[in-house]
Design a protein around this motif. Sequence first.
Motif, PDB file in Angstrom:
ATOM      1  N   GLY A 228       0.784  -1.233   0.000  1.00 18.65           N
ATOM      2  CA  GLY A 228       0.000   0.000   0.000  1.00 18.65           C
ATOM      3  C   GLY A 228       0.806   1.268   0.000  1.00 18.65           C
ATOM      4  O   GLY A 228       0.243   2.364   0.030  1.00 18.65           O
ATOM      5  N   PHE A 229       2.133   1.154  -0.046  1.00 19.56           N
ATOM      6  CA  PHE A 229       2.997   2.336  -0.026  1.00 19.56           C
ATOM      7  C   PHE A 229       3.672   2.531  -1.381  1.00 19.56           C
ATOM      8  O   PHE A 229       4.003   1.564  -2.073  1.00 19.56           O
ATOM      9  CB  PHE A 229       4.064   2.214   1.063  1.00 19.56           C
ATOM     10  N   VAL A 230       3.884   3.783  -1.745  1.00 22.16           N
ATOM     11  CA  VAL A 230       4.575   4.120  -2.992  1.00 22.16           C
ATOM     12  C   VAL A 230       6.009   4.497  -2.670  1.00 22.16           C
ATOM     13  O   VAL A 230       6.260   5.370  -1.833  1.00 22.16           O
ATOM     14  CB  VAL A 230       3.876   5.298  -3.712  1.00 22.16           C
ATOM     15  N   ARG A 231       6.933   3.829  -3.315  1.00 27.57           N
ATOM     16  CA  ARG A 231       8.352   4.101  -3.108  1.00 27.57           C
ATOM     17  C   ARG A 231       9.052   4.112  -4.460  1.00 27.57           C
ATOM     18  O   ARG A 231       8.523   3.626  -5.463  1.00 27.57           O
ATOM     19  CB  ARG A 231       9.004   3.020  -2.235  1.00 27.57           C
ATOM     20  N   HIS A 232      10.252   4.646  -4.495  1.00 29.29           N
ATOM     21  CA  HIS A 232      11.080   4.478  -5.684  1.00 29.29           C
ATOM     22  C   HIS A 232      11.507   3.012  -5.782  1.00 29.29           C
ATOM     23  O   HIS A 232      11.872   2.403  -4.772  1.00 29.29           O
ATOM     24  CB  HIS A 232      12.331   5.359  -5.617  1.00 29.29           C
ATOM     25  N   ASP A 233      11.449   2.462  -6.974  1.00 32.60           N
ATOM     26  CA  ASP A 233      11.998   1.143  -7.220  1.00 32.60           C
ATOM     27  C   ASP A 233      13.516   1.300  -7.336  1.00 32.60           C
ATOM     28  O   ASP A 233      14.002   2.009  -8.228  1.00 32.60           O
ATOM     29  CB  ASP A 233      11.415   0.562  -8.512  1.00 32.60           C
ATOM     30  N   SER A 234      14.259   0.675  -6.432  1.00 32.77           N
ATOM     31  CA  SER A 234      15.712   0.907  -6.390  1.00 32.77           C
ATOM     32  C   SER A 234      16.387   0.520  -7.690  1.00 32.77           C
ATOM     33  O   SER A 234      17.297   1.218  -8.159  1.00 32.77           O
ATOM     34  CB  SER A 234      16.338   0.152  -5.216  1.00 32.77           C
ATOM     35  N   GLY A 235      15.960  -0.590  -8.299  1.00 26.91           N
ATOM     36  CA  GLY A 235      16.570  -1.025  -9.554  1.00 26.91           C
ATOM     37  C   GLY A 235      16.269  -0.090 -10.704  1.00 26.91           C
ATOM     38  O   GLY A 235      17.158   0.273 -11.482  1.00 26.91           O
ATOM     39  N   HIS A 236      14.998   0.322 -10.819  1.00 25.30           N
ATOM     40  CA  HIS A 236      14.617   1.232 -11.898  1.00 25.30           C
ATOM     41  C   HIS A 236      15.305   2.588 -11.741  1.00 25.30           C
ATOM     42  O   HIS A 236      15.810   3.156 -12.729  1.00 25.30           O
ATOM     43  CB  HIS A 236      13.098   1.430 -11.914  1.00 25.30           C
ATOM     44  N   LEU A 237      15.334   3.106 -10.526  1.00 29.52           N
ATOM     45  CA  LEU A 237      15.953   4.412 -10.300  1.00 29.52           C
ATOM     46  C   LEU A 237      17.434   4.381 -10.628  1.00 29.52           C
ATOM     47  O   LEU A 237      17.953   5.273 -11.315  1.00 29.52           O
ATOM     48  CB  LEU A 237      15.742   4.835  -8.847  1.00 29.52           C
ATOM     49  N   ALA A 238      18.131   3.361 -10.162  1.00 26.46           N
ATOM     50  CA  ALA A 238      19.565   3.261 -10.436  1.00 26.46           C
ATOM     51  C   ALA A 238      19.826   3.131 -11.933  1.00 26.46           C
ATOM     52  O   ALA A 238      20.736   3.781 -12.471  1.00 26.46           O
ATOM     53  CB  ALA A 238      20.158   2.071  -9.686  1.00 26.46           C
TER      54      ALA A 238
END
Length: 339
Positions: free
Chosen positions: A312-322
């Motif tokens: 239920g939380f929105v976060r940056h996807d670490s793989g996509h962001l990197a």
Amino acid sequence: MENHRLSYRVPRANGPRVAAIGGGNGLSTMLRGLKNYTENLTAIVTVADDGGGSGRLREDLGMLPPGDIRNCMEALANTEPLMRQLMHYRFTEGSLAGQSFGNLFLAALNGISPSFDAAVRRMSEVLAITGRVLPVTTSDVQLQAEFENGASVIGESRITECKKAQDCRIRRVSLIPEHPRALPEALEAIRQAEMIVLGPGSLYTSIIPNLLVDGIVETIQSSDALKVYVCNIMTQDGETEGYTVSDHIEALFQHSAPGLFDLCLTNSAPIPKGVAERYAQEGAEPIRCDEDACRALGVEVLRRPLAAVGSGFVRHDSGHLARELIQIYAQRGMRIAGN
């Protein structure tokens, strides 16, 4: 643009020199992804936190807050699963309830080390981290917020509650004492960087406090590195309600210098309706990208699918962001590596 991307495939040991500046969960999330592309990472982390377990250790032991720094070291750690589990463990009972073992471990190292940054260095060795984690300063600083109605509050952990009570925007934040001395290694890491990344993280309590430390802004300005601001995906209740992307950029420039960076990476992935509705109940919403206003500030916006939704939380996807950051470097910043 997706079809014309450059491929960036080099050994991690030869990856770009990246200085990542911020704090909170956003910075550690980004580092977790970036370490797959480069070993030449330096996280420069705020030490203005005074809440939660970090705040208790700060008050009880007179040490700098360990929480954000510990999160970054855990993200960059290369240890056995048991050690990772141990670092994440939080006590559930007694006077240590809610306290992280990782915080206590760093507190113990601080007790046997000549300085806080030396303790961070020793913990980095124990965890065999990729790159480095540095406090932006070793000065004992507090964060003060002033609101548009003239009210003010001292203490990072009190800003959200006070902002809600005042029901107006934050005008500016400052450090007490003002202009603390930056850790020399942090300034050198910025000088040596080929890419400088601000954020993601809480605008006024994780990113801006770093820019108020003496020498940080000037060193960023004098660098020829590629400079990117990673904007949050959602507004933050009690801090940035109603803010657009340009509002974030303008606040950063007001607290540092106009033109500190000229690229802003934002999320383009849609947020599921049910998740957005839950955030709306808490006064948060997806940050609206007003590209014309950003362009008027001299900043180019790059929109990429960066969001991940979990529990239920929105976060940056670490793989996509990197991956997006490395692609941006491949497209625009590799010339720096040849200087």
